[in-house]
Design a protein around this motif. Sequence first.
Motif, PDB file in Angstrom:
ATOM      1  N   GLY A   1       0.820  -1.201   0.000  1.00  0.00           N
ATOM      2  CA  GLY A   1       0.000   0.000   0.000  1.00  0.00           C
ATOM      3  C   GLY A   1       0.851   1.248   0.000  1.00  0.00           C
ATOM      4  N   ALA A   2       0.191   2.373  -0.263  1.00  0.00           N
ATOM      5  CA  ALA A   2       0.905   3.644  -0.386  1.00  0.00           C
ATOM      6  C   ALA A   2       1.613   4.049   0.900  1.00  0.00           C
ATOM      7  CB  ALA A   2      -0.076   4.739  -0.809  1.00  0.00           C
ATOM      8  N   LEU A   3       1.096   3.600   2.043  1.00  0.00           N
ATOM      9  CA  LEU A   3       1.690   4.005   3.312  1.00  0.00           C
ATOM     10  C   LEU A   3       3.093   3.442   3.501  1.00  0.00           C
ATOM     11  CD1 LEU A   3       0.873   5.741   5.717  1.00  0.00           C
ATOM     12  CD2 LEU A   3      -0.001   3.674   6.833  1.00  0.00           C
ATOM     13  N   THR A   4       3.442   2.405   2.774  1.00  0.00           N
ATOM     14  CA  THR A   4       4.794   1.855   2.901  1.00  0.00           C
ATOM     15  C   THR A   4       5.853   2.877   2.492  1.00  0.00           C
ATOM     16  OG1 THR A   4       4.629   0.875   0.683  1.00  0.00           O
ATOM     17  CG2 THR A   4       4.020  -0.525   2.549  1.00  0.00           C
ATOM     18  N   ARG A   5       5.477   3.836   1.630  1.00  0.00           N
ATOM     19  CA  ARG A   5       6.438   4.885   1.275  1.00  0.00           C
ATOM     20  C   ARG A   5       6.797   5.713   2.499  1.00  0.00           C
ATOM     21  NH1 ARG A   5       3.039   5.360  -3.381  1.00  0.00           N
ATOM     22  NH2 ARG A   5       2.047   7.221  -2.504  1.00  0.00           N
ATOM     23  N   ASP A   6       5.814   5.943   3.373  1.00  0.00           N
ATOM     24  CA  ASP A   6       6.104   6.667   4.608  1.00  0.00           C
ATOM     25  C   ASP A   6       7.023   5.858   5.517  1.00  0.00           C
ATOM     26  OD1 ASP A   6       4.517   8.751   3.781  1.00  0.00           O
ATOM     27  OD2 ASP A   6       2.762   8.100   4.910  1.00  0.00           O
ATOM     28  N   PHE A   7       6.830   4.549   5.568  1.00  0.00           N
ATOM     29  CA  PHE A   7       7.699   3.714   6.394  1.00  0.00           C
ATOM     30  C   PHE A   7       9.159   3.859   5.974  1.00  0.00           C
ATOM     31  CE2 PHE A   7       4.020   0.464   7.012  1.00  0.00           C
ATOM     32  CZ  PHE A   7       3.446   1.291   7.967  1.00  0.00           C
ATOM     33  N   THR A   8       9.398   3.878   4.659  1.00  0.00           N
ATOM     34  CA  THR A   8      10.780   3.979   4.195  1.00  0.00           C
ATOM     35  C   THR A   8      11.309   5.403   4.308  1.00  0.00           C
ATOM     36  OG1 THR A   8       9.991   4.201   1.895  1.00  0.00           O
ATOM     37  CG2 THR A   8      10.560   1.990   2.666  1.00  0.00           C
ATOM     38  N   ARG A   9      10.481   6.396   4.005  1.00  0.00           N
ATOM     39  CA  ARG A   9      10.934   7.785   4.107  1.00  0.00           C
ATOM     40  C   ARG A   9      11.235   8.165   5.544  1.00  0.00           C
ATOM     41  NH1 ARG A   9       6.125  10.119   0.234  1.00  0.00           N
ATOM     42  NH2 ARG A   9       7.030   9.556  -1.778  1.00  0.00           N
ATOM     43  N   MET A  10      10.458   7.663   6.482  1.00  0.00           N
ATOM     44  CA  MET A  10      10.679   7.946   7.897  1.00  0.00           C
ATOM     45  C   MET A  10      11.732   7.031   8.510  1.00  0.00           C
ATOM     46  SD  MET A  10       6.670   8.395   8.948  1.00  0.00           S
ATOM     47  CE  MET A  10       6.994   8.639  10.699  1.00  0.00           C
ATOM     48  N   ARG A  11      12.265   6.142   7.691  1.00  0.00           N
ATOM     49  CA  ARG A  11      13.322   5.215   8.103  1.00  0.00           C
ATOM     50  C   ARG A  11      12.854   4.288   9.226  1.00  0.00           C
ATOM     51  NH1 ARG A  11      17.774   6.137   5.537  1.00  0.00           N
ATOM     52  NH2 ARG A  11      19.032   4.906   6.976  1.00  0.00           N
ATOM     53  N   LEU A  12      11.562   3.967   9.227  1.00  0.00           N
ATOM     54  CA  LEU A  12      11.068   2.910  10.094  1.00  0.00           C
ATOM     55  C   LEU A  12      11.461   1.550   9.529  1.00  0.00           C
ATOM     56  CD1 LEU A  12       7.493   4.290  10.856  1.00  0.00           C
ATOM     57  CD2 LEU A  12       9.581   4.585  12.193  1.00  0.00           C
ATOM     58  N   ILE A  13      11.563   1.464   8.217  1.00  0.00           N
ATOM     59  CA  ILE A  13      12.063   0.294   7.512  1.00  0.00           C
ATOM     60  C   ILE A  13      13.217   0.772   6.640  1.00  0.00           C
ATOM     61  CG2 ILE A  13      11.525  -1.504   5.837  1.00  0.00           C
ATOM     62  CD1 ILE A  13       8.635  -1.350   6.680  1.00  0.00           C
TER      63      ILE A  13
END
Length: 274
Positions: free
Chosen positions: A95-107
């Motif tokens: 989903g689109a929210l995965t981009r936030d996970f990577t940008r926020m360096r959670l992943i």
Amino acid sequence: MPDSSYALYRSPPAAMGGLSVRGIGRHHVGRAIIRRKLLDFAVVLVEEGQGWLETRAAGRQAIVAPSLFWLFPDTTHSYGPDGPGWSERWALFGGALTRDFTRMRLIVEPAPVVPLSDLGGMRLLFDRLHAELSPDTPLSQAEAAATMYRLVVQAARQGADRSGGDVHPDFRDAIEGLRDRAAEPIDFSAFAARFGMSPATLRRRFALHTGLSPKSFQLRIRLDRAKQLLAATDSPVDAVAEAVGFRDAFYFSRLFRSREDCSPSEFRRRHRRT
């Protein structure tokens, strides 16, 4: 552990574009998976045993339980256990929210392995995902998405706790120094030298710890302070601009609109504290 193995897959509703859990499973792994690609993100929880993971971005990394690791879509990976095997749980999500996970360096793709300090808490989240996906209803899938979000955040927190905090102590002063001076004109070469590093190293480490360049971090702090002043005071917009470091009120207003989707005056009308 054949008696407790399972695999469950779900096709999410089209309306779930933000985050959805596409599958979850649990089994014992006795041999390596070599050069595989997945269409979705995956998280693999290693409960018992040890082994390795190899990706292009991270190279070859050792895995010792309890740990989890992230797999990225359309990216070749290989992994497997040493010795008799390991016990794992896994989940697929997208989903689109995965981009936030990577940008926020959670992943983080170059650092996909996360040693865990609380295996029990992570097991509970995987148990919840399984329970929520099983009914296969829109409500249960929404609940699973919320649990997946929590799992990502908890993994990031445990990884930060194991490494002594999400910002390394020898760089915390640089971040706080820029925060304190955000309203001032800053020579970033001199600022980097103050903390014993080159401008390139400063940019790299800011990106690592905040997900932003030093200039972008400074701008975010300025705009956040401007919003506080707009909501809490009657100061004219040009005075607010100057207070947060902008000498050109027109430029400030244009930049504010581009970042906040409204003018400073509109923001004040919406958020004015009475």
